[in-house]
Design an enzyme around this catalytic site. Structure first.
Site, PDB file in Angstrom:
ATOM      1  N   ASP A 195      -0.733  -0.372   6.690  1.00  0.00           N
ATOM      2  CA  ASP A 195      -0.813   0.229   7.931  1.00  0.00           C
ATOM      3  C   ASP A 195      -2.231   0.286   8.109  1.00  0.00           C
ATOM      4  O   ASP A 195      -2.983   0.860   9.504  1.00  0.00           O
ATOM      5  CB  ASP A 195      -0.102   1.179   8.408  1.00  0.00           C
ATOM      6  CG  ASP A 195       0.021   2.605   7.458  1.00  0.00           C
ATOM      7  OD1 ASP A 195      -0.879   2.393   6.597  1.00  0.00           O
ATOM      8  OD2 ASP A 195       0.663   3.473   7.828  1.00  0.00           O
ATOM      9  N   ASP A 255      -6.333  -1.988   4.582  1.00  0.00           N
ATOM     10  CA  ASP A 255      -5.182  -3.251   4.043  1.00  0.00           C
ATOM     11  C   ASP A 255      -5.651  -4.587   4.676  1.00  0.00           C
ATOM     12  O   ASP A 255      -5.120  -5.411   4.409  1.00  0.00           O
ATOM     13  CB  ASP A 255      -4.011  -2.803   4.648  1.00  0.00           C
ATOM     14  CG  ASP A 255      -3.457  -1.636   3.696  1.00  0.00           C
ATOM     15  OD1 ASP A 255      -3.873  -1.217   2.533  1.00  0.00           O
ATOM     16  OD2 ASP A 255      -2.637  -0.801   4.359  1.00  0.00           O
ATOM     17  N   ASP A 286       0.823  -1.197  -0.067  1.00  0.00           N
ATOM     18  CA  ASP A 286      -0.068   0.135  -0.048  1.00  0.00           C
ATOM     19  C   ASP A 286       1.025   1.269   0.101  1.00  0.00           C
ATOM     20  O   ASP A 286       1.858   1.440   0.451  1.00  0.00           O
ATOM     21  CB  ASP A 286      -1.072  -0.104   1.208  1.00  0.00           C
ATOM     22  CG  ASP A 286      -1.690   1.185   1.335  1.00  0.00           C
ATOM     23  OD1 ASP A 286      -2.792   1.113   0.676  1.00  0.00           O
ATOM     24  OD2 ASP A 286      -1.894   2.207   1.902  1.00  0.00           O
TER      25      ASP A 286
END
Length: 865
Positions: free
Chosen positions: A591, A595, A321
């Protein structure tokens, strides 16, 4: 109460009563995310004891007890206790660290109870509470705004967008919750951050019923089970155990037919079974993984499930990400554009015109430093000009114009020390352009600059200035009536974390493909991909593109596309599974809450511990406690090193059992030959083998060349054909040397005890030679001794040689073990013969190094598959 744009409603004025809040807290539960309940010590021990490999160890120890082999039984049972202690301690340490992270991330909230503002723990916020929000506050629960003044929230943890989302009050206090993202929604969401303005909100959903809880619910059923390596070792153990049982039968029957004695045949059969008993395999696997997890935790990589370490070393794809993982999740001014010319902000002095833009932008920034764009332009002024607008003698704010729906710009009017006024404005380029009388050429230049900035994925603020004289009362009431001069543009970006490009490059050298999956704009994603050196940065797909692809088309696309933008969590899951369907071992880093489902579905979920959410940490197998992407690469390197050392240990176990088994079997088939190995001698050899394979090899340093090799392919066995071939050849080489010593003694008519002593000395020497030569399959044994530090190795070598001298030199022990008096010279010849049996492997390594040098491969000879 906080002042609002309209009078407070009755519900906002009074809030809930303390009794109502307590009743709802009791009925609906605390405002916290559901998480796996920590297991107690007994449950943790019971979980370890249920492992099939541990049960096999316990069974082997019981067999040794029944055979009155208390020494070997004590060693096995002691190993079980060691494994339990390491596993339980690691789980306890990991859960304690995660609990501390949860406590650190738990927000507090300012609520209205009984008409009074009180600050309570975030977990005590209940549905219906009135929450007061200001700059820098973490929103404690999903709520609807009933009042808002210039309020904006950072919802990147939910949407992946690093730019703040503007908020506005709902027309109706009973309005339903909306969804994260977008412009001007009346809803604010648990865990998001207020970066500008203030507001009052009524809580609609808490805990598991919030957006965080809803995404957390998507994790159900995605938990991982046993790893392929554990299953493989279990299969290997079962196969060897089955062969051992068959060997017992063969030896017993053969002994009866050849020598006519059932009882002695049973003892010989037991010795053969003990020679093959695979107790080292479960010890090695469990200890390697547990100690590996402990070592990794000291390097900021927290393994929530230590068995995932072997999967980490075989990762072929990292799905990353962007926001907060590759980037710092904070804005930074990258360049200043003046009169169509771009000036990079790279530490070099800025020209005067660009300095004017930087100063004016900082003057226009609000006093608060929570808005990332305000903070970025203020940082630019401090770094490039040494200017702190909050501490500037003689400069005073006389008026402020806030961001509004009608004009997306903010303005601050300042009085200078000489009494004159300066009006500083920054905002959306089209809004600021309305305040400036731009010529067609200036308008065209702005459009060109905006196009270039968009291609680079940067956000742009226009900066303008006015000098309206000295009379503050003459300033217009409406910002739209200001008349300003356009100074230039500031282009902002979310900067890449330090070290990320190098980490991505190291992954590429290691055969690990990095794939960016983000909810951000495609242009931003492409720009970041180019900056970090991602493969094929300009070839991308968006979430809309993914929706149009069926599974077959997506399977083809994931082979070539490394950048995915505007992707929602469900699509991330689909991408991860598409890669897995192609045989990839997929790691997912992140984080944010968005996700978490992909973290749980991936082969390796890697969460950021400092900035990460509870949901992400609970879903992940690994937690990076320092939020540094380079720690992930370090974890991969350690994982590969652990796996390579584990493979060498397993190969050593196989190799060392070949001569032991051979010398337990061969003498049985010739009636005149004395038996070399009885159960007690095999037990002595285990005293060397067990610590060698479980501690010495685990303590080996990671080979620096481990990241220059491709990852282990999915489905490849731990002991593939190449490793098995070399291990068996090593064992046969030692067996040849030991058997040669044995036949030498028999041909010379030595007493059976002396023959046994000579053969046993050769076995011990061959064992130590196998340890030394298998420390590195690339370096020579001598070079490995010099270059590779292993604090355990000298103790193991010294203890083995010391015990050999004791059992052969002390008459009581010598007689008890069935040995005879062995002359020192004969012992040295026996040892040399066994060591010579592994010399061929040193030649094999030298040939491999020579070939690698000719091919320009610095890795040299490596473990075959």
């Amino acid at each position: 109460m906080l002042p609002d744009a309209s009078p407070p409603s009755a519900i906002a004025a009074a809030g809930l009563t303390a009794g109502e809040a307590a009743a709802r807290l009791a009925a609906e539960g605390p405002n916290e995310l559901p998480s796996a309940r920590d297991r107690g010590w007994l449950a943790q021990i019971a979980g370890v004891l249920r492992e099939p490999m541990i049960l096999l160890l316990l069974g082997a120890g019981l067999v040794h007890l029944l055979l009155a082999e208390s020494l070997d039984a004590g060693l096995l049972l002691g190993s079980v206790l060691l494994v339990i202690a390491i596993s339980v301690g690691q789980e306890h340490r990991t859960e304690a660290a995660l609990s501390a992270l949860r406590d650190l991330s738990s927000p507090r909230a300012l609520v209205v109870r009984d008409g009074v503002e009180v600050r309570v723990a975030g977990r005590e916020v209940v549905r219906g509470d009135v929450v007061l929000l200001g700059e820098g506050d973490r929103v404690p629960a999903d709520a609807v705004l009933v009042h808002a003044t210039s309020l904006a929230a950072d919802e990147s943890m939910l949407t992946g967008e690093s730019a703040p989302v503007r908020k506005a009050a709902a027309a109706d206090a009973e309005a339903p919750l909306g969804t994260p993202g977008g412009d001007d929604p009346a809803s604010v969401f648990s865990g998001t951050l207020v970066v500008r303005g203030r507001g009052t909100a009524v809580v609609r959903a808490t805990g598991a019923h919030s957006e965080l809880g809803a995404i957390g619910g998507a994790l159900g059923g995605l938990g991982g089970g046993r790893t392929p390596l554990q299953d493989e070792v279990d299969r290997l153990v079962r196969i060897i155990a089955t062969v051992a049982v068959a060997a017992v039968a063969v030896v017993v029957v053969a002994y009866r037919l050849i020598r006519g004695d059932w009882l002695e045949g049973l003892l010989a059969g037991i010795a053969a079974a003990m020679a093959m008993l695979p107790e080292e395999y479960p010890i090695v696997l469990t200890v390697f993984l547990a100690l590996g997890a402990w070592r990794m935790s000291r390097g900021d990589v927290l393994a929530r499930r230590s068995a995932v370490i072997e999967t980490l070393g075989s990762a072929t794809v990292l799905c990353v990400d962007k926001t907060g993982t590759l980037t710092a999740n904070r804005m930074r001014v990258a360049e200043v554009v003046v009169d169509g010319r771009s000036h990079a902000v790279d530490g070099a002095p800025l020209p005067t015109a660009a300095r004017d833009v930087a100063e004016t932008a900082a003057l226009a920034a609000s006093a608060g430093r929570f808005d990332p764009m305000d903070r970025a332009v203020r940082d630019l002024a401090e770094e490039a000009l040494g200017l702190d607008v909050d501490d500037r003698d003689g400069w005073d704010v006389v008026a402020e114009y806030h961001l509004s729906d009608a004009l997306f710009a903010t303005t601050t009017a300042w009085r200078r020390p000489d009494g004159g006024l300066v009006v500083a404005t920054k905002g959306a380029p089209e809004a600021v352009a309305r305040l400036c009388a731009l010529t067609p050429a200036e308008a065209e230049a702005m459009e060109v600059a905006l196009a270039f900035a968009a291609e680079d994925g940067r956000r742009v603020l226009a900066v303008a200035r006015g000098r309206p004289g000295t009379d503050a009362a003459a300033l217009p009431a409406d910002q739209a009536d200001l008349r300003l001069e356009l100074l230039g543009l500031v282009c902002l970006q979310d900067p890449v974390r330090p070290g990320v490009p190098d980490a991505v490059a190291e992954c590429a050298r290691a055969g690990i493909r990095t794939v960016m999956i983000t909810g951000d704009h495609p242009a931003t994603a492409r720009s970041i991909a180019r900056e970090i050196g991602l493969g094929r940065p300009d070839d991308h797909l968006t979430g809309v593109d993914l929706e149009a692809l069926d599974d077959e088309a997506l399977a083809r696309a994931v082979e070539r596309v490394d950048v995915y933008a505007r992707v929602v969590p469900a699509q991330k899951l689909r991408l991860v599974r598409a890669l897995q369907a192609r045989g990839e071992v997929v790691g997912m880093t992140g984080d944010g809450v968005n996700d978490a489902p992909a973290l749980a579905a991936a082969d390796i979920g890697i969460a950021m511990g400092g900035r990460g959410t509870d949901v992400a940490r609970e879903a992940a197998a690994l937690v990076i406690t320092d939020d540094d992407f380079t720690s992930i690469v370090r974890g991969v390197r350690q994982g590969r090193g652990i796996f390579h050392n584990l493979r060498k240990a397993m190969a050593y176990i196989l190799a060392v059992h070949v001569p032991i088994l051979g010398m337990a079997l061969v003498p049985v088939f010739v009636a005149e030959w004395p038996l070399v190995l009885l159960p007690v001698q095999v037990a002595f050899l285990e005293l060397i083998i067990d610590p060698a394979c479980s501690i010495a090899f685990e303590s080996e340093e990671t080979d620096p060349a481990v990241m220059d090799q491709p990852p282990r392919r999915r489905g490849d066995p731990l002991l593939g054909a190449g490793v098995l071939r070399i291990a068996v050849l090593q064992g046969l080489g030692v067996l040849a040397g030991v058997l040669g010593v044995f036949l030498w003694g028999v041909s010379q008519g030595w007493d059976g005890g002396v023959v046994r002593s000579a053969a046993f000395t050769a076995l011990v020497a061959g064992n130590l030679a196998l340890i030394l030569t298998n420390r590195s399959w690339r370096l020579s044994a001598v070079r490995a001794l010099v270059e590779r530090r292993n604090p355990v190795l000298p103790w193991i070598l010294g203890a083995a040689l010391g015990l050999l001298v004791v059992v052969l030199g002390v008459p009581v022990l010598r007689d008890a073990l069935g040995f005879g008096v062995l002359a020192p010279g004969t012992g040295l010849i026996a040892a040399a013969a066994a060591v010579a049996g592994v010399a061929w492997f040193e030649v094999w390594k030298a040939v491999g190094r020579a070939r690698a040098r000719r091919a320009g491969d610095h890795a040299g000879a490596t473990l075959p598959h």
